[in-house]
Design a protein around this motif. Structure first.
Motif, mmCIF file in Angstrom:
data_model
loop_
_atom_site.group_PDB
_atom_site.id
_atom_site.type_symbol
_atom_site.label_atom_id
_atom_site.label_comp_id
_atom_site.label_asym_id
_atom_site.label_seq_id
_atom_site.Cartn_x
_atom_site.Cartn_y
_atom_site.Cartn_z
ATOM 1 N N ASP A 276 -24.417 -17.744 -23.154
ATOM 2 C CA ASP A 276 -25.681 -17.363 -23.773
ATOM 3 C C ASP A 276 -25.876 -15.853 -23.813
ATOM 4 O OD1 ASP A 276 -26.095 -20.054 -23.917
ATOM 5 O OD2 ASP A 276 -27.734 -20.138 -22.458
ATOM 6 N N ALA A 277 -25.207 -15.117 -22.944
ATOM 7 C CA ALA A 277 -25.388 -13.672 -22.866
ATOM 8 C C ALA A 277 -24.757 -12.935 -24.033
ATOM 9 C CB ALA A 277 -24.788 -13.142 -21.560
ATOM 10 N N ALA A 278 -23.902 -13.595 -24.808
ATOM 11 C CA ALA A 278 -23.155 -12.935 -25.872
ATOM 12 C C ALA A 278 -23.647 -13.342 -27.253
ATOM 13 C CB ALA A 278 -21.669 -13.264 -25.745
ATOM 14 N N MET A 279 -23.635 -12.377 -28.175
ATOM 15 C CA MET A 279 -23.897 -12.693 -29.573
ATOM 16 C C MET A 279 -22.554 -13.009 -30.216
ATOM 17 S SD MET A 279 -25.320 -13.252 -32.379
ATOM 18 C CE MET A 279 -27.010 -13.136 -31.824
ATOM 19 N N VAL A 280 -22.291 -14.299 -30.364
ATOM 20 C CA VAL A 280 -21.012 -14.779 -30.888
ATOM 21 C C VAL A 280 -21.268 -15.500 -32.201
ATOM 22 C CG1 VAL A 280 -18.972 -16.193 -30.426
ATOM 23 C CG2 VAL A 280 -20.180 -15.085 -28.528
ATOM 24 N N THR A 281 -20.470 -15.207 -33.194
ATOM 25 C CA THR A 281 -20.602 -15.895 -34.473
ATOM 26 C C THR A 281 -19.477 -16.910 -34.630
ATOM 27 O OG1 THR A 281 -19.368 -14.136 -35.598
ATOM 28 C CG2 THR A 281 -21.769 -13.985 -35.612
ATOM 29 N N GLY A 282 -19.813 -18.029 -35.239
ATOM 30 C CA GLY A 282 -18.841 -19.086 -35.489
ATOM 31 C C GLY A 282 -18.547 -19.208 -36.964
ATOM 32 N N PRO A 283 -18.155 -20.393 -37.409
ATOM 33 C CA PRO A 283 -17.864 -20.614 -38.825
ATOM 34 C C PRO A 283 -19.041 -20.203 -39.711
ATOM 35 C CG PRO A 283 -17.119 -22.481 -37.546
ATOM 36 C CD PRO A 283 -17.899 -21.607 -36.601
ATOM 37 N N THR A 340 -20.659 -30.659 -38.766
ATOM 38 C CA THR A 340 -19.639 -29.809 -39.370
ATOM 39 C C THR A 340 -19.262 -28.712 -38.387
ATOM 40 O OG1 THR A 340 -21.337 -28.389 -40.341
ATOM 41 C CG2 THR A 340 -20.535 -30.231 -41.693
ATOM 42 N N ALA A 341 -18.258 -27.928 -38.726
ATOM 43 C CA ALA A 341 -17.817 -26.844 -37.847
ATOM 44 C C ALA A 341 -18.937 -25.863 -37.543
ATOM 45 C CB ALA A 341 -16.631 -26.114 -38.481
ATOM 46 N N ASP A 342 -19.870 -25.678 -38.501
ATOM 47 C CA ASP A 342 -20.972 -24.748 -38.271
ATOM 48 C C ASP A 342 -22.254 -25.459 -37.832
ATOM 49 O OD1 ASP A 342 -21.545 -25.940 -40.661
ATOM 50 O OD2 ASP A 342 -22.063 -24.099 -41.726
ATOM 51 N N ASP A 343 -22.120 -26.682 -37.294
ATOM 52 C CA ASP A 343 -23.191 -27.370 -36.575
ATOM 53 C C ASP A 343 -24.230 -28.033 -37.480
ATOM 54 O OD1 ASP A 343 -23.938 -28.126 -34.007
ATOM 55 O OD2 ASP A 343 -25.460 -26.561 -33.830
ATOM 56 N N ARG A 344 -23.868 -28.418 -38.698
ATOM 57 C CA ARG A 344 -24.777 -29.155 -39.565
ATOM 58 C C ARG A 344 -24.454 -30.646 -39.494
ATOM 59 N NH1 ARG A 344 -23.389 -28.154 -44.465
ATOM 60 N NH2 ARG A 344 -21.593 -26.835 -43.960
ATOM 61 N N ALA A 345 -25.475 -31.462 -39.401
ATOM 62 C CA ALA A 345 -25.286 -32.895 -39.236
ATOM 63 C C ALA A 345 -24.598 -33.524 -40.449
ATOM 64 C CB ALA A 345 -26.636 -33.577 -39.007
ATOM 65 N N VAL A 346 -23.692 -34.462 -40.172
ATOM 66 C CA VAL A 346 -23.091 -35.290 -41.210
ATOM 67 C C VAL A 346 -23.675 -36.698 -41.073
ATOM 68 C CG1 VAL A 346 -20.981 -33.909 -41.256
ATOM 69 C CG2 VAL A 346 -21.115 -35.897 -39.741
ATOM 70 N N ARG A 347 -23.279 -37.614 -41.943
ATOM 71 C CA ARG A 347 -23.883 -38.952 -41.918
ATOM 72 C C ARG A 347 -23.553 -39.724 -40.644
ATOM 73 N NH1 ARG A 347 -22.496 -42.114 -47.307
ATOM 74 N NH2 ARG A 347 -23.786 -43.667 -46.196
ATOM 75 N N ALA A 348 -22.358 -39.518 -40.105
ATOM 76 C CA ALA A 348 -21.899 -40.321 -38.976
ATOM 77 C C ALA A 348 -22.641 -39.968 -37.687
ATOM 78 C CB ALA A 348 -20.401 -40.136 -38.780
ATOM 79 N N ALA A 349 -22.996 -41.000 -36.926
ATOM 80 C CA ALA A 349 -23.644 -40.822 -35.620
ATOM 81 C C ALA A 349 -23.357 -42.047 -34.772
ATOM 82 C CB ALA A 349 -25.138 -40.615 -35.772
ATOM 83 N N LEU A 350 -23.184 -41.823 -33.475
ATOM 84 C CA LEU A 350 -22.996 -42.908 -32.516
ATOM 85 C C LEU A 350 -24.302 -43.073 -31.760
ATOM 86 C CD1 LEU A 350 -20.903 -44.851 -31.137
ATOM 87 C CD2 LEU A 350 -20.469 -42.986 -29.509
#
Length: 408
Positions: A276-283, A340-350
């Motif tokens: 949490d201490a770091a500003m890290v960017t992902g996809p 998705t890789a950038d944390d957006r929900a897709v249709r699938a869920a358990l």
């Protein structure tokens, strides 16, 4: 030959994992690794809602975790960092002291965020750490049947807290106040299951209800709705530890340390920031959310980068991505939302009981990786490559420029 001094600040998931990984990759003769933490035991932060409802968690003493690894545990409170002098100020029962470092891994993490809402500090409870969870535990235990509990915040922490309290204390009147819709970032299947569980547990959901004030016996929303609350649990996000912002490190407006893709500070190449201490960017160059899922990969990346640079190896650069969001909804229900890789929900869920088991395995796996920090790496410790002091000093400005370019 003087040992290279590595100081790791904070022994949450990221700090403890990074310290253990460094111990595995580097020779004890070459490095001295010091892990600084205020508490002697590892805190499973993802289980604080369980602790708050009276459940007992497995003790995980650092002394046992790091026995025989070469990692020296320093039980103390970090009070300051001087990145120009390369020292850390700490305080313990014996007083104040300075620790010198050659490489610093900053993993002090975050705490609760009041968002500046009046009354939160005086009247709300938080579960961002063990002390807060234990205070809430004591308060909940004193509540009589029928009294109202309001969880403020509709994110993962808020959902887990509300469902855990409602399941453990079905005699209480539990409600959740969310700024947006209930689980509005989830897939349709995920939202349906969430509403189903809320209904079964008798949780009232106040949607699109931003809380603007907290009093001893109620909260008030932006539209002047008054929600009774004998206990208010505040879960509206996290705020990073303030120490970094008081240094000359380059930080964001919220106090997160700006790093390159290897978790190295863009302004001070002797410093690495993780979790949490770091500003890290992902996809998609999106900032990673504050979470265990984000923090652990940054710990791996930073430890491997430090080890590679010290031993003359190739510095790895592994992109951080998401796969799912794991949500416990009490002890018997869960929700695994695939993303998705950038944390957006897709249709699938358990959903359901199987999802609860999945979530529990994830929590146990995270704790196991901390409790066994030096296992699972099929490599031999490598020898540190020494640089003449003059050459090392001369290289520092160039390293900083290189770090800035790689971030851009």
């Amino acid at each position: 030959m003087q040992q290279h001094r590595i100081v790791v600040l904070g022994a949450g998931y990221t700090g403890a994992i990074a310290a253990g990984r460094l111990a595995r990759r580097l020779r004890r003769e070459d490095v001295a690794i010091t892990l600084v933490n205020a508490e002697p035991d590892f805190v499973e932060r993802v289980r604080m809602h369980q602790l708050a409802t009276g459940q007992e968690l497995t003790p995980r003493p650092f002394g046992e975790m790091f026995a025989g690894t070469g990692v020296a545990l320093r039980l103390a409170q970090v009070t300051g960092v001087d990145v120009e002098r390369r020292t850390v100020s700490v305080t313990d029962a014996n007083g104040a002291e300075e620790l010198a470092y050659d490489t610093l891994l900053y993993a002090l993490g975050s705490g609760w965020n009041s968002q500046g809402v009046p009354g939160t500090a005086e009247h709300a409870h938080e579960i961002a750490g063990r002390p807060g969870a234990l205070r809430l535990r004591e308060r909940l235990a004193r509540l009589e049947a029928g009294q109202p509990v309001v969880v403020v915040g509709g994110g993962l922490t808020g959902l887990e807290a509300a469902t855990e309290i409602a399941e453990a204390r079905p005699d209480l009147d539990v409600a959740l106040a969310a700024r947006g819709g209930l689980g509005d970032w989830l897939s349709a299947k995920g939202r349906r299951h969430l509403r189903k569980v809320f209904g079964e547990l008798g949780i009232t959901a106040y949607e699109h209800a931003a809380v603007t004030a907290v009093e001893a016996d109620h909260v008030t929303t932006a539209d002047s709705t008054v929600i009774p609350a004998a206990v208010t649990v505040w879960t509206t996000g996290f705020a990073v530890h303030p120490i970094a912002k008081a240094t000359t490190l380059e930080v964001t407006g919220t106090g997160q340390i700006v790093v390159d893709r290897t978790m190295r500070s863009v302004s001070h190449p002797d410093v690495y920031a993780i979790g949490d201490a770091a500003m890290v960017t992902g996809p998609g160059d999106k900032p990673l959310r504050m979470s265990c899922a984000s923090g652990v990969p940054t710990a791996w990346q930073a430890a491997d980068a430090v080890a590679a640079r010290l031993t003359g190896g190739k510095v790895p650069n592994v992109p951080v991505r998401y796969f799912n969001q794991c949500i416990s909804l009490g002890r018997r229900q869960g929700l695994i939302q695939y993303v998705t890789a950038d944390d957006r929900a897709v249709r699938a869920a358990l959903t359901g009981r199987l999802a609860a088991v999945y979530k529990e395995l994830v929590c146990k796996g995270a704790a196991w990786s901390v409790a066994n920090p030096t296992l699972g790496l099929p490599v031999r410790p490598r020898r540190v490559v020494r640089q003449p002091a003059r050459a090392a000093r001369a290289a520092r400005p160039a390293q900083a420029v290189s770090a800035v370019k790689s971030q851009a």
